[in-house]
Design a protein around this motif. Structure first.
Motif, short mmCIF file in Angstrom:
data_model
loop_
_atom_site.label_atom_id
_atom_site.label_comp_id
_atom_site.label_asym_id
_atom_site.label_seq_id
_atom_site.Cartn_x
_atom_site.Cartn_y
_atom_site.Cartn_z
N THR A 5 -1.72 -12.82 11.60
CA THR A 5 -1.38 -12.00 12.68
C THR A 5 0.06 -11.56 12.37
N ASN A 6 0.73 -11.65 11.44
CA ASN A 6 2.12 -11.22 11.33
C ASN A 6 2.11 -10.24 10.14
N VAL A 7 0.77 -10.15 9.59
CA VAL A 7 0.70 -9.18 8.37
C VAL A 7 1.21 -7.82 8.67
N LYS A 8 2.10 -7.24 7.79
CA LYS A 8 2.40 -5.73 7.90
C LYS A 8 1.59 -4.86 7.07
N ASP A 9 1.58 -3.51 7.38
CA ASP A 9 1.03 -2.66 6.36
C ASP A 9 1.69 -2.77 5.03
N PRO A 10 1.04 -2.72 3.85
CA PRO A 10 1.82 -2.69 2.62
C PRO A 10 2.31 -1.35 2.05
N LYS A 11 3.20 -1.21 1.27
CA LYS A 11 3.60 0.11 0.81
C LYS A 11 2.62 0.34 -0.46
N ARG A 12 2.16 -0.44 -1.26
CA ARG A 12 1.28 -0.37 -2.17
C ARG A 12 0.37 -1.16 -2.53
N VAL A 13 -0.96 -1.00 -2.93
CA VAL A 13 -2.03 -1.81 -3.32
C VAL A 13 -2.85 -1.02 -4.61
N THR A 14 -2.78 -2.31 -5.31
CA THR A 14 -3.42 -1.95 -6.54
C THR A 14 -4.46 -3.06 -6.95
N ALA A 15 -5.57 -2.76 -7.77
CA ALA A 15 -6.69 -3.69 -8.11
C ALA A 15 -7.34 -2.71 -9.45
N ALA A 16 -7.28 -4.00 -10.35
CA ALA A 16 -7.91 -3.52 -11.62
C ALA A 16 -7.23 -2.40 -11.90
N GLY A 17 -5.88 -2.36 -11.90
CA GLY A 17 -4.87 -1.33 -12.35
C GLY A 17 -4.99 0.08 -11.86
N ILE A 18 -5.73 -0.05 -10.70
CA ILE A 18 -5.77 1.37 -9.93
C ILE A 18 -5.06 1.21 -8.60
N GLU A 19 -4.51 2.29 -8.43
CA GLU A 19 -3.58 2.36 -7.03
C GLU A 19 -4.65 2.72 -5.83
N TYR A 20 -4.52 2.29 -4.74
CA TYR A 20 -5.45 2.71 -3.52
C TYR A 20 -4.67 3.49 -2.69
N PHE A 21 -5.36 4.21 -2.06
CA PHE A 21 -4.76 5.05 -0.92
C PHE A 21 -4.63 4.02 0.43
N ILE A 22 -3.71 3.95 1.04
CA ILE A 22 -3.50 2.95 2.09
C ILE A 22 -4.04 3.77 3.44
N TYR A 23 -4.77 3.53 4.06
CA TYR A 23 -5.30 4.06 5.30
C TYR A 23 -4.77 3.25 6.42
N LYS A 24 -3.67 3.86 7.01
CA LYS A 24 -3.11 3.57 8.15
C LYS A 24 -3.59 3.89 9.69
N ASN A 25 -3.13 3.30 10.49
CA ASN A 25 -3.45 4.02 11.90
C ASN A 25 -3.33 5.48 12.04
N ASP A 26 -4.39 6.06 12.41
CA ASP A 26 -4.06 7.61 12.65
C ASP A 26 -3.74 8.39 11.55
N SER A 27 -3.76 7.62 10.21
CA SER A 27 -3.59 8.51 8.90
C SER A 27 -4.99 9.16 8.61
N ILE A 28 -5.08 10.17 7.76
CA ILE A 28 -5.93 11.05 7.30
C ILE A 28 -6.18 10.66 5.90
N ILE A 29 -7.53 10.38 5.47
CA ILE A 29 -7.84 10.10 4.11
C ILE A 29 -8.16 11.43 3.55
#
Length: 373
Positions: free
Chosen positions: A213-237
């Motif tokens: 319940t206290n989790v904040k939006d991260p600044k950076r997410v990577t998996a298998a060496g690839i960085e992911y675009f972070i889709y936040k509220n009201d953002s556009i992919i």
């Protein structure tokens, strides 16, 4: 008094604490009527809604606590099971060490027995000879005995002479006994129990972190060496994006808001949108689901998904897993029942027992997302 700024009835203490610097007026018909009309037309209806909101929050809290309670039970069982195994192992080690000591003791005991036997036999032979001759040796006429052809006494005397020589010749018995005594093993033990005790104290580290319940939006997410675009509220992919991680701040997902270029999608811890059919595009092939707060309903997982990853903390009901999913990959989740009959891969973090026949162990393959805040 009425706070003209806040439209609230106040007391002297409120004026000092919560309304310092505000404008105030006396209670009269006009402002009383204004407050009452707001209560009648607005607040009263919203009170019923607030009950529903409170109940929803209570249910959410109960569900969260249930997952924490299940995790607590799992943690206690893990510690109990490990220490049971350690106790059995310590018993085995204790028995083995004592067995080693007993073996060495028995070897020393055998040496002592051999020495005792040699000394005892020698003493018996010596006593036999000395007792026979100590009082008669000077009266024996060896010439007469030898010349007496009918007597074999000289044979016995000669035998005892030879035995005596062997008993004392070159200290043979002493040398043999000394050789045996050189075989004694001096047994010592090195007591490392203090270091072991200290290391056992550190066998488990108990840590705690804020709940989802206290989790904040991260600044950076990577998996298998690839960085992911972070889709936040009201953002556009951006169009053409292939790797997307949906943050917990997202309040809703409009159909079409995630472009069909997305192949890899992560639902991050704390994601609180009830997914429905069509919200996620049919282009997604790899779906990684964290500790989300809503169940995965029928149709919420796109039919294009081939690999479904259940990440640490996932504890929601899954109504349906599409036939397109070829692999179900498990991290640290409590779930054991899945509407799925194909290949299941469990990482070393997955501790539950599964009754499925097609379960494979898996090293995780660097698929676990690395999240930076």
């Amino acid at each position: 008094m009425i706070c003209a700024t806040c439209k609230d009835v106040v007391c002297n203490e409120c004026i000092l604490l919560d309304h310092n610097g505000h404008k105030f007026g006396r209670i009269d018909v006009e402002n009383s009527k204004e407050i009452f009309e707001e209560f009648k037309n607005n607040h009263l209806q919203n009170l019923d809604k607030q009950i529903g909101i409170n109940n929803e929050l209570l249910n959410e809290s109960n569900n969260l606590f249930k997952s924490l309670e299940d995790k607590h039970t799992e943690n206690v069982n893990t510690i109990t099971e490990v220490f049971k195994k350690l106790f059995k192992l310590l018993q085995i080690i204790e028995n083995n060490k004592i067995k080693q000591l007993v073996t060495l003791y028995d070897e020393n005991k055998d040496i002592n027995t051999n020495i005792s036997t040699i000394v005892h036999d020698n003493s018996n032979n010596i006593n036999l000879i000395t007792n026979k001759y100590k009082n008669t040796i000077n009266q024996i006429n060896i010439d007469q005995i030898i010349n007496n052809n009918n007597s074999y006494q000289h044979i016995e005397i000669l035998k005892h002479c030879c035995q005596s020589r062997l008993l004392i010749k070159d200290n043979q018995n002493e040398n043999k006994i000394n050789e045996l005594m050189d075989q004694y093993k001096n047994v010592n033990i090195v007591n490392n129990s203090k270091q072991v005790k200290e290391s056992i104290k550190e066998i488990f580290e108990i840590s705690n972190s804020l709940s989802i319940t206290n989790v904040k939006d991260p600044k950076r997410v990577t998996a298998a060496g690839i960085e992911y675009f972070i889709y936040k509220n009201d953002s556009i992919i951006p169009n053409g994006t292939t790797h997307v991680a949906i943050a917990p701040s997202v309040k809703t997902i409009k159909i079409g808001s995630i472009p069909t270029s997305v192949k890899y999608l992560v639902l991050l811890d704390g994601f609180n949108v009830q997914l429905k059919e069509g919200m996620l595009p049919q282009s997604i092939m790899y779906l990684l689901v964290g500790a989300i707060k809503k169940p995965l309903l029928k149709g919420s997982i796109p039919n294009s998904v081939q690999c479904l990853f259940l990440l640490d903390g996932f504890n929601q009901k899954i109504s349906e897993i599409p036939q397109s999913v070829l692999q179900l990959l498990l991290f640290d989740t409590l779930l054991t029942n899945f509407p799925y009959s194909k290949s299941i891969y469990r990482s070393s973090k997955y501790k539950q027992k599964l009754t499925y026949s097609n379960v494979n162990n898996w090293d995780g393959g660097n698929w676990e997302p690395i999240i930076e805040f």
